[in-house]
Design an enzyme around this catalytic site. Structure first.
Site, PDB file in Angstrom:
ATOM      1  N   TYR A  94      -1.915   0.357  10.803  1.00 62.20           N
ATOM      2  CA  TYR A  94      -1.887  -0.115   9.409  1.00 62.20           C
ATOM      3  C   TYR A  94      -0.551   0.216   8.732  1.00 62.20           C
ATOM      4  CZ  TYR A  94      -3.464  -0.723   4.559  1.00 62.20           C
ATOM      5  OH  TYR A  94      -3.598  -1.125   3.246  1.00 62.20           O
ATOM      6  N   SER A  96       0.869  -1.182   0.000  1.00 61.47           N
ATOM      7  CA  SER A  96       0.000   0.000   0.000  1.00 61.47           C
ATOM      8  C   SER A  96       0.897   1.220   0.000  1.00 61.47           C
ATOM      9  CB  SER A  96      -0.844  -0.011   1.284  1.00 61.47           C
ATOM     10  OG  SER A  96      -1.454   1.243   1.500  1.00 61.47           O
TER      11      SER A  96
HETATM   12  C1  8X3 Z   1      -4.889   1.897   1.464  1.00 60.61           C
HETATM   13  C2  8X3 Z   1      -4.295   3.124   0.906  1.00 60.61           C
HETATM   14  O1  8X3 Z   1      -4.746   5.568   0.384  1.00 60.61           O
HETATM   15  O2  8X3 Z   1      -6.680   4.207   0.861  1.00 60.61           O
HETATM   16  O3  8X3 Z   1      -4.001   0.806   1.366  1.00 60.61           O
HETATM   17  O4  8X3 Z   1      -5.165   4.836   2.662  1.00 60.61           O
HETATM   18  S1  8X3 Z   1      -5.264   4.513   1.212  1.00 60.61           S
END
Ligand code: 8X3
Length: 259
Positions: free
Chosen positions: A159, A146
């Site tokens: 996260y 991510s």
């Molecule tokens: C999620 C990325 O930009 O939606 O993995 O927080 S974001």
């Protein structure tokens, strides 16, 4: 082919001419779309997720193999990989976010879930399939991390720390496997409209929808197309890291709504 309770029962899994791809977290979103994209390229795709009804339906649709998988459970991973002696592509997609709390009020259950799924889950599956990836003679590990693996942001430490740890483990393997016939690609998406936010906000549909309102997020298919591109490069080409965001998003916390 439907859910496979006899691990080696599907002849495609042992046919030396078939190319095998494994996708975790394949019951929805990026995992499901990736499974479809890889099947369209001729891979026999082994799809894993906890929701067995979903993966059975998907496996039927794409002519693959569906097996129940809980990446946080050692025995489940052992059962999942049984009989997979040659694997060409592994897409580590299982994972996600829970909560959006400051560090001072960190919810340990949420943190544990995020570390168990994103970090240890990906590690568990990767470790279990490394011999099969090497045995294929042309293995490829794609880790879906991510932009949270590249940034820190307020209230996101559970996260972001998990995604950083997953990414660092993946990048370390790139060094440790040098000389072996295994490529490694990290794909770091920004906003993708899946059930990601629904899970993060514990089923609060209104809160989840609000994340994507007023901008155009990526779709799961947008990410799956990139996965398909990576998997279709020749064996000497290693795409190390790919970051993809919607045009409307500049960083985890800056988009056209926030300015
Ligand atoms: C999620 C990325 O930009 O939606 O993995 O927080 S974001």
């Amino acid at each position: 082919m439907s859910t496979d309770t006899e691990p080696a029962a599907n002849p495609a899994l042992t046919d030396p001419d078939s190319r095998i791809a494994v996708v975790t977290g394949a019951s929805s979103g990026i995992g499901e779309a990736a499974a479809r994209a890889l099947a369209a390229q001729g891979y026999h795709v082994v799809v894993g997720a906890r929701r067995v009804d979903r993966i059975t339906a998907l496996a039927d649709e794409i002519g693959g193999t569906g097996r129940q998988l809980d990446v946080t459970d050692e025995q489940s991973v052992t059962d999942f990989v049984a009989g997979l002696d040659r694997v060409h592509v592994l897409v580590n997609n299982a994972g996600g976010a829970k909560g959006l709390d400051p560090v001072t009020t960190a919810n340990f259950d949420d943190w544990r879930w995020m570390w168990e799924t994103n970090v240890l889950g990906s590690l568990r599956v990767t470790k279990a399939l490394l011999p099969a990836l090497e045995a294929s003679g042309d293995g490829l590990i794609i880790s879906i991390t991510s932009i949270a693996a590249l940034e820190a942001y307020d209230n996101g430490a559970g996260y972001t720390s998990a995604k950083h740890a997953q990414a660092i483990t993946h990048r370390t393997l790139r060094y440790e496997l040098l000389g072996k016939p295994i490529r490694l690609t990290e794909i770091a998406p920004g906003m993708v409209e899946t059930d990601f936010s629904l899970v993060r906000f514990d089923g609060d549909q209104e809160r989840a929808d609000a994340v994507y309102q007023g901008l155009t997020p990526l779709s799961a298919e947008d990410v799956a197309e990139v996965i398909g591109f990576v998997a279709s490069r020749p064996p000497h080409v290693n795409l190390d890291q790919i970051v993809l965001k919607p045009r409307d998003q500049a960083s985890a916390r800056r988009n056209i709504k926030t300015g």
